[in-house]
Write an enzyme that holds these catalytic residues in place. Sequence first.
Site, short mmCIF file in Angstrom:
data_model
loop_
_atom_site.label_atom_id
_atom_site.label_comp_id
_atom_site.label_asym_id
_atom_site.label_seq_id
_atom_site.Cartn_x
_atom_site.Cartn_y
_atom_site.Cartn_z
N THR A 97 -31.36 79.08 3.21
CA THR A 97 -31.51 79.69 4.95
C THR A 97 -31.55 81.50 4.06
OG1 THR A 97 -30.54 78.04 5.82
CG2 THR A 97 -30.90 80.01 6.62
N LYS A 172 -35.93 77.33 11.23
CA LYS A 172 -34.57 77.19 11.10
C LYS A 172 -34.30 78.54 12.15
CE LYS A 172 -30.75 76.79 9.31
NZ LYS A 172 -29.67 75.53 8.40
N LYS A 240 -24.55 86.17 7.98
CA LYS A 240 -26.14 85.85 7.27
C LYS A 240 -27.40 85.02 8.44
CE LYS A 240 -26.79 82.47 4.69
NZ LYS A 240 -27.87 81.54 4.73
P1 NAP Z 1 -22.54 76.73 -1.08
O1 NAP Z 1 -21.02 76.15 -0.91
O2 NAP Z 1 -21.25 78.87 -0.78
O3 NAP Z 1 -22.58 77.09 -2.26
C1 NAP Z 1 -23.53 78.28 -2.91
C2 NAP Z 1 -23.98 77.72 -4.28
O4 NAP Z 1 -25.09 79.13 -4.81
C3 NAP Z 1 -22.79 77.92 -5.72
O5 NAP Z 1 -23.70 76.96 -5.87
C4 NAP Z 1 -23.23 78.88 -5.90
O6 NAP Z 1 -22.52 79.41 -7.14
C5 NAP Z 1 -24.72 79.54 -5.88
N1 NAP Z 1 -25.37 80.85 -5.83
C6 NAP Z 1 -24.54 81.70 -5.04
N2 NAP Z 1 -24.95 82.90 -4.99
C7 NAP Z 1 -26.02 82.77 -6.78
C8 NAP Z 1 -26.47 83.66 -7.41
N3 NAP Z 1 -26.62 84.77 -6.44
N4 NAP Z 1 -26.93 83.65 -8.06
C9 NAP Z 1 -26.35 82.11 -8.63
N5 NAP Z 1 -26.30 81.04 -7.81
C10 NAP Z 1 -25.51 81.12 -6.59
O7 NAP Z 1 -22.67 77.22 0.21
P2 NAP Z 1 -24.06 76.10 0.42
O8 NAP Z 1 -23.03 75.91 2.46
O9 NAP Z 1 -24.30 74.92 0.09
O10 NAP Z 1 -24.65 77.10 1.64
C11 NAP Z 1 -26.27 77.27 0.83
C12 NAP Z 1 -27.46 77.36 1.85
O11 NAP Z 1 -27.42 76.59 2.19
C13 NAP Z 1 -26.99 78.62 2.12
O12 NAP Z 1 -28.21 79.37 2.26
C14 NAP Z 1 -26.64 77.92 3.56
O13 NAP Z 1 -27.09 79.22 4.55
C15 NAP Z 1 -27.53 76.80 3.83
N6 NAP Z 1 -26.70 76.13 4.94
C16 NAP Z 1 -25.68 75.44 4.80
C17 NAP Z 1 -25.28 74.56 5.58
C18 NAP Z 1 -24.13 73.97 5.51
O14 NAP Z 1 -23.45 73.93 6.71
N7 NAP Z 1 -22.95 74.56 4.76
C19 NAP Z 1 -26.06 74.07 6.41
C20 NAP Z 1 -27.30 74.15 6.25
C21 NAP Z 1 -27.73 75.45 5.69
P3 NAP Z 1 -21.24 79.39 -7.54
O15 NAP Z 1 -20.91 77.20 -6.95
O16 NAP Z 1 -20.96 79.66 -8.70
O17 NAP Z 1 -20.45 80.06 -6.27
#
Ligand code: NAP
Length: 289
Positions: A97, A172, A240
């Site tokens: 997102t 979104k 965010k």
């Molecule tokens: P998360 O658990 O914090 O995971 C983030 C992932 O991105 C990790 O694998 C992290 O690597 C990687 N990452 C972050 N910054 C990076 C960078 N600069 N370079 C390389 N890798 C990087 O987040 P998430 O919940 O899966 O969310 C991911 C996306 O989906 C976000 O945009 C979020 O807004 C969206 N989203 C989330 C949800 C939810 O319910 N969680 C629902 C809808 C949408 P590391 O393992 O090394 O930290």
Amino acid sequence: MAKVSFLGLGVMGYPMAGHISAAGHDVTVFNRTAAKAEAWVAQHGGAHAPSPAAAADGADVVLSCVGDDPDVLQVALGPDGAIPAMRSGALYIDNSTVSADVAGQLAAAGASRGVGVLDAPVSGGQAGAENGKLTVMVGGSEADFAAGLPIMECYGARVVRMGPAGKGQQAKMVNQICIAGLVQGLSEGLNFAMAADLDTDALLGAISGGAAQSWQMVNRGQTMVEDKFDFGFAVDWMRKDLRICLEEAGRNGAPLPVTELVAGYYDELSAAGGGRSDTSSLIRRLRKG
Ligand code: NAP
């Protein structure tokens, strides 16, 4: 079956990549913290790569699900980024997102190399990712959408093309605007119920079948009453998302008075140490008063 790479094995990406692999595709993963990529390969097979560029080399489809604008720009276009390493005719799908502006930057970078790009943010949370039932809102050309659909259907129950590049991210934003005010309303209602000493089990049983019903009420009402927030969609991710909505509204002129108010409430919760708690923790602000 396609040669697919997945960048970012977080709460969302890890199970999403797993569903693509389970459908029979040949999946290579990249994760900044390599231990997660090793764990994924141990669970699902396939391979892991040391950089986005190495993962993208030779892939038919590359997906990312990382964090905020700079994170997507880094994995897609930064040093060792995926898009410059992709072959002409391949497809990049970003499930993060982020802003519509970043979606546009990826689309332009892809177009200059003959790489198709889709912005494809998801809704449905951790549970939706784990059971492969996400909603996917997609921006990009019709041809690229058709090419990416079989991959997106591995983790999406509803995959909808909204229009050209950036329209998925804008859709979104609407999703998040609708949630923000709703969760504040639900918080006020449930806090009122407790102040009035109502039986909240009976209350939720009654009103969750009526006009006040919502996903948030059905899936979060009970845990809000129980003061449990150690799961779900983090307050800091919502901050965010609402920042992105407010920036976009600054451009298109749509007033977002309630969204702006709730964004400030989430800032308060984060400053008090609640940045990782579920977004339904909004009710905590009311309880302390
Ligand atoms: P998360 O658990 O914090 O995971 C983030 C992932 O991105 C990790 O694998 C992290 O690597 C990687 N990452 C972050 N910054 C990076 C960078 N600069 N370079 C390389 N890798 C990087 O987040 P998430 O919940 O899966 O969310 C991911 C996306 O989906 C976000 O945009 C979020 O807004 C969206 N989203 C989330 C949800 C939810 O319910 N969680 C629902 C809808 C949408 P590391 O393992 O090394 O930290």
